[in-house]
Design a protein around this motif. Structure first.
Motif, short mmCIF file in Angstrom:
data_model
loop_
_atom_site.label_atom_id
_atom_site.label_comp_id
_atom_site.label_asym_id
_atom_site.label_seq_id
_atom_site.Cartn_x
_atom_site.Cartn_y
_atom_site.Cartn_z
N SER A 65 51.43 43.59 41.63
CA SER A 65 50.04 43.82 41.24
C SER A 65 49.55 42.74 40.29
O SER A 65 48.39 42.31 40.37
CB SER A 65 49.90 45.20 40.61
OG SER A 65 50.68 45.27 39.43
N VAL A 66 50.43 42.28 39.40
CA VAL A 66 50.03 41.20 38.48
C VAL A 66 49.78 39.92 39.26
O VAL A 66 48.81 39.18 39.00
CB VAL A 66 51.13 41.00 37.42
CG1 VAL A 66 50.82 39.80 36.53
CG2 VAL A 66 51.29 42.25 36.58
N THR A 121 48.92 39.68 42.38
CA THR A 121 47.68 39.87 43.15
C THR A 121 46.46 39.65 42.29
O THR A 121 45.47 39.02 42.72
CB THR A 121 47.67 41.28 43.76
OG1 THR A 121 48.82 41.46 44.59
CG2 THR A 121 46.41 41.50 44.58
N ASN A 122 46.47 40.15 41.08
CA ASN A 122 45.32 39.95 40.18
C ASN A 122 45.09 38.47 39.88
O ASN A 122 43.94 37.99 39.88
CB ASN A 122 45.55 40.72 38.89
CG ASN A 122 45.50 42.23 39.10
OD1 ASN A 122 44.87 42.71 40.05
ND2 ASN A 122 46.16 42.98 38.22
N HIS A 123 46.17 37.73 39.63
CA HIS A 123 46.01 36.30 39.35
C HIS A 123 45.50 35.54 40.59
O HIS A 123 44.66 34.63 40.46
CB HIS A 123 47.35 35.71 38.89
CG HIS A 123 47.66 36.00 37.45
ND1 HIS A 123 48.27 37.16 37.06
CD2 HIS A 123 47.44 35.28 36.32
CE1 HIS A 123 48.44 37.15 35.75
NE2 HIS A 123 47.93 36.01 35.26
N LEU A 182 43.61 36.78 42.95
CA LEU A 182 42.19 37.13 43.11
C LEU A 182 41.32 36.32 42.14
O LEU A 182 40.21 35.88 42.50
CB LEU A 182 41.99 38.63 42.88
CG LEU A 182 42.54 39.56 43.96
CD1 LEU A 182 42.38 41.02 43.56
CD2 LEU A 182 41.84 39.30 45.30
N VAL A 183 41.84 36.12 40.92
CA VAL A 183 41.10 35.28 39.96
C VAL A 183 40.99 33.85 40.48
O VAL A 183 39.94 33.20 40.37
CB VAL A 183 41.78 35.32 38.59
CG1 VAL A 183 41.16 34.30 37.64
CG2 VAL A 183 41.67 36.72 37.99
N THR A 196 57.28 37.91 36.57
CA THR A 196 56.18 38.41 35.75
C THR A 196 56.64 38.98 34.41
O THR A 196 55.80 39.37 33.60
CB THR A 196 55.43 39.50 36.53
OG1 THR A 196 56.35 40.56 36.87
CG2 THR A 196 54.80 38.95 37.80
#
Length: 272
Positions: free
Chosen positions: A143-144, A146-148, A150-151, A180
């Motif tokens: 999830s971490v 994926t967030n990066h 997306l940014v 991570t």
């Protein structure tokens, strides 16, 4: 004539004996000699003979608890030539004193091991609860990542809308295999796992020590001499394998486990 002299000598000896028996007691009887029997003496043939010679010089025996008794009244005298026989009095006295010594020693060991087992069990349960929570930070968190990603995609879209040169945008540093976790996560889990390992090692060694003591106190049947020799063999085994030192080291291992746990707990609290 000769007969008269013998009668006079016997009469004088009888008078002397009676005079000694009728000697008034001034209230200060000489103290009886007491023998303390060391239970760790080697009960081989030579040592048994030495112990027998010591017993013959004393009026009573004192056990490890300070209780004295007259062994001559408690145990019948050995037949001539049987002073070191299978059921000789010297071995019976040794077995009685050794039994009392072993009972006190085993009681102390078992109390210590029982306390260590209870504390180690509860302490291991507490550490396991925390490790279950902190260990979740060690695997890669998708999830971490994926967030990066997306940014990074949003940054590329903005750059495309503003006609920004793509070469000016730094490449992403995240991928599917990117780690991570943080350095603090490694320290926290390392300290907690080390503490848990020492606590479980203490519990394991305590169980092994209790089994050892159970084998040491197993009932021995046979003549008094055989019982003394087998008991002495077991006692020498405890000394050879440093049983006293091992049990004395177990609390130190548990203390080290506590120290590591508190160190990890301090690092964990600082990251909150």
């Amino acid at each position: 004539m000769r007969k008269d002299k013998e009668e006079n000598a016997n009469s004088d000896l009888k008078k002397e004996t009676l005079s000694k028996q009728k000697k008034p007691n001034d209230g200060h009887e000489p103290p009886k000699k007491v023998l303390y029997v060391p239970v760790s003496d080697n009960i081989g043939e030579v040592e048994a003979r030495r112990l027998f010679n010591l017993l013959s010089q004393f009026d009573s025996v004192k056990s490890t608890s300070g209780k004295s008794y007259n062994y001559e009244e408690k145990y019948p005298e050995d037949a001539p030539g049987q002073e070191l026989g299978p059921d000789a009095r010297v071995f019976k006295v040794y077995n009685e004193v050794a039994e009392e010594y072993d009972r006190d020693m085993i009681r102390g060991f078992r109390d210590t091991l029982d306390s260590l087992l209870i504390f180690a069990s509860l302490f291991s349960a507490v550490i396991t609860t925390l490790v279950v929570q902190t260990a979740q930070a060690l695997p890669t968190d998708q999830s971490v990542i994926t967030n990066h990603l997306l940014v990074d995609i949003a940054t590329l879209l903005r750059a495309n809308g503003n006609a920004t040169v793509l070469a000016a945008i730094p490449p992403t540093s995240f991928g599917p295999d990117t780690s991570t976790f943080k350095t603090t996560d490694v320290w926290i889990n390392g300290l907690f796992f080390a503490s848990l390992s020492l606590s479980l090692a203490t519990a394991l060694l305590s169980v092994l020590a209790k089994q050892w003591l159970q084998a040491y106190t197993a009932v021995i049947s046979g003549p008094a001499k055989e019982i003394a020799l087998i008991r002495h063999l077991r006692f020498r085994g405890l000394e050879k394998w440093k049983m006293h030192e091992i049990i004395g080291t177990l609390p130190l291992i548990l203390h080290a486990s506590l120290a590591l746990f508190f160190a990890g707990l301090v690092v964990f609290v600082r990251t909150l």
